[in-house]
Scaffold this active site. Structure first.
Site, PDB file in Angstrom:
ATOM      1  N   ALA A  76       0.714  -2.797  25.977  1.00 49.69           N
ATOM      2  CA  ALA A  76      -0.498  -2.743  26.789  1.00 49.69           C
ATOM      3  C   ALA A  76      -0.997  -4.165  27.025  1.00 49.69           C
ATOM      4  O   ALA A  76      -1.125  -4.949  26.079  1.00 49.69           O
ATOM      5  CB  ALA A  76      -1.574  -1.920  26.100  1.00 49.69           C
ATOM      6  N   LYS A  77      -1.273  -4.477  28.278  1.00 52.32           N
ATOM      7  CA  LYS A  77      -1.841  -5.797  28.595  1.00 52.32           C
ATOM      8  C   LYS A  77      -3.356  -5.666  28.492  1.00 52.32           C
ATOM      9  O   LYS A  77      -4.056  -5.436  29.481  1.00 52.32           O
ATOM     10  CB  LYS A  77      -1.409  -6.243  29.989  1.00 52.32           C
ATOM     11  CG  LYS A  77      -1.700  -7.711  30.296  1.00 52.32           C
ATOM     12  CD  LYS A  77      -1.083  -8.115  31.629  1.00 52.32           C
ATOM     13  CE  LYS A  77      -1.463  -9.528  32.011  1.00 52.32           C
ATOM     14  NZ  LYS A  77      -0.824 -10.543  31.145  1.00 52.32           N
ATOM     15  N   ALA A  78      -3.831  -5.749  27.264  1.00 49.41           N
ATOM     16  CA  ALA A  78      -5.238  -5.523  26.960  1.00 49.41           C
ATOM     17  C   ALA A  78      -5.954  -6.838  26.697  1.00 49.41           C
ATOM     18  O   ALA A  78      -5.391  -7.766  26.104  1.00 49.41           O
ATOM     19  CB  ALA A  78      -5.371  -4.612  25.734  1.00 49.41           C
TER      20      ALA A  78
END
Length: 309
Positions: free
Chosen positions: A151-153
């Protein structure tokens, strides 16, 4: 790099003025880092791998149980809309979805999801015109059972901030983190490639790396150019004895590494395999070579020709 304001930002289906794109200080994202985002580049011929970026944004939101009110296709169309409305090409594009103003507390479920898309001019990301001088960071990447690397969080980038700040304080352009097992992972915002003996190596997703879209593109180009590609866990010391090394990423694009921990890589210049991949990548995105993979989504923006062109 300072942000250059443009005219419009896309917010929940509408274009609003740049200066009106504000959130409340009590928004959930401010206190708990509850955001997912993308970084995308639009070159003069078009937006690079837009559907793949939007698919990853949707995946990131799903991992964090964040219900997006838009499909990947709708978000892709919104990116085109905001670029055309602002008339800025080439540019960097920042779509972001986050938990807004609703409730306080760790549980985000009752805080509404807001979606914004901005675009603005942005140039070179990793310092060093003759290659980047980097270091191995004292900070490790996240363990796989703590926060999901796929996840590109926004919260993940607190780790990245520590890596980048430490590197710059110590006189380097960037830092490379190890994973929790002591193997090479990635830079603060870049995937890592190493060349040794004519073989291109890159670190695997199991080493807490982001599933980079530029990374995947370079793997595709390498295979088509007949360069052997191996994805496996890599020891730190391989960087000291490799022939070439480079970063990839939307911001970093393809940036060759001149040295690691003051140890010169090869003779410090961009090596032949890095050069071949660098030139092929930039040839496609800048329109001087055919877009044979259909990676570019065109936008209707008139780009001024330089005087004498």
């Amino acid at each position: 790099m300072p942000i250059t304001a443009t005219q419009n930002i896309w917010h929940n289906g509408n274009l609003i003025p740049w200066d009106k794109a504000n959130i409340h200080v009590m928004s959930h994202v401010v206190h708990y880092g509850s955001s997912v985002f993308e970084g995308i580049r639009c070159y003069t011929p078009g937006v690079f791998r837009l559907p793949e970026h939007m698919a990853r944004l949707v995946d990131s939101a799903k991992i964090y149980r964040m219900p997006l009110p838009y499909t990947a296709e709708q978000l892709s169309a919104a990116v085109v809309d905001v670029i055309e409305a602002n008339g800025v090409v080439p540019c960097y594009i920042r779509p972001i979805a986050f938990r807004g103003y609703g409730e306080i507390g760790v549980n985000p479920i009752k805080s509404p999801v807001e979606v914004y898309i901005a675009n603005f001019p942005w140039g070179k990301y990793v310092p060093g015109n003759d290659g980047a001088d980097v270091c191995i960071s004292s900070w490790s990447r996240l363990a796989p059972n703590t926060m999901p690397s796929l996840a590109k969080a926004g919260a993940n980038y607190m780790n990245s901030q520590l890596i980048r700040m430490e590197a710059e304080v110590n006189g380097y352009s960037e830092g490379i983190a190890l994973d929790t097992n002591g193997y090479l992972s990635e830079g603060s915002g870049e995937n890592l490639f190493i060349v040794r003996g004519g073989v291109l190596y890159t670190t695997p997703l199991t080493s807490a790396v982001l599933n980079g879209i530029t990374r995947a593109s370079i793997v595709t180009l390498a295979k088509d150019l007949g360069i052997p590609v191996v994805e496996q866990t890599l020891p730190r010391e391989l960087l000291y004895v490799c022939d070439e090394a480079f970063f990839t990423g939307t911001a970093a694009e393809v940036t060759h590494l001149r040295s690691v921990d003051r140890v010169l890589i090869g003779d410090g210049t961009m090596g032949p395999i890095t050069t071949a991949l660098h030139d092929e990548f930039f040839g496609i995105v800048n329109g001087t070579r055919p877009d044979r993979y259909r990676w570019l989504t065109s936008v209707k923006v008139k780009v001024e020709e330089p005087v004498g062109a």
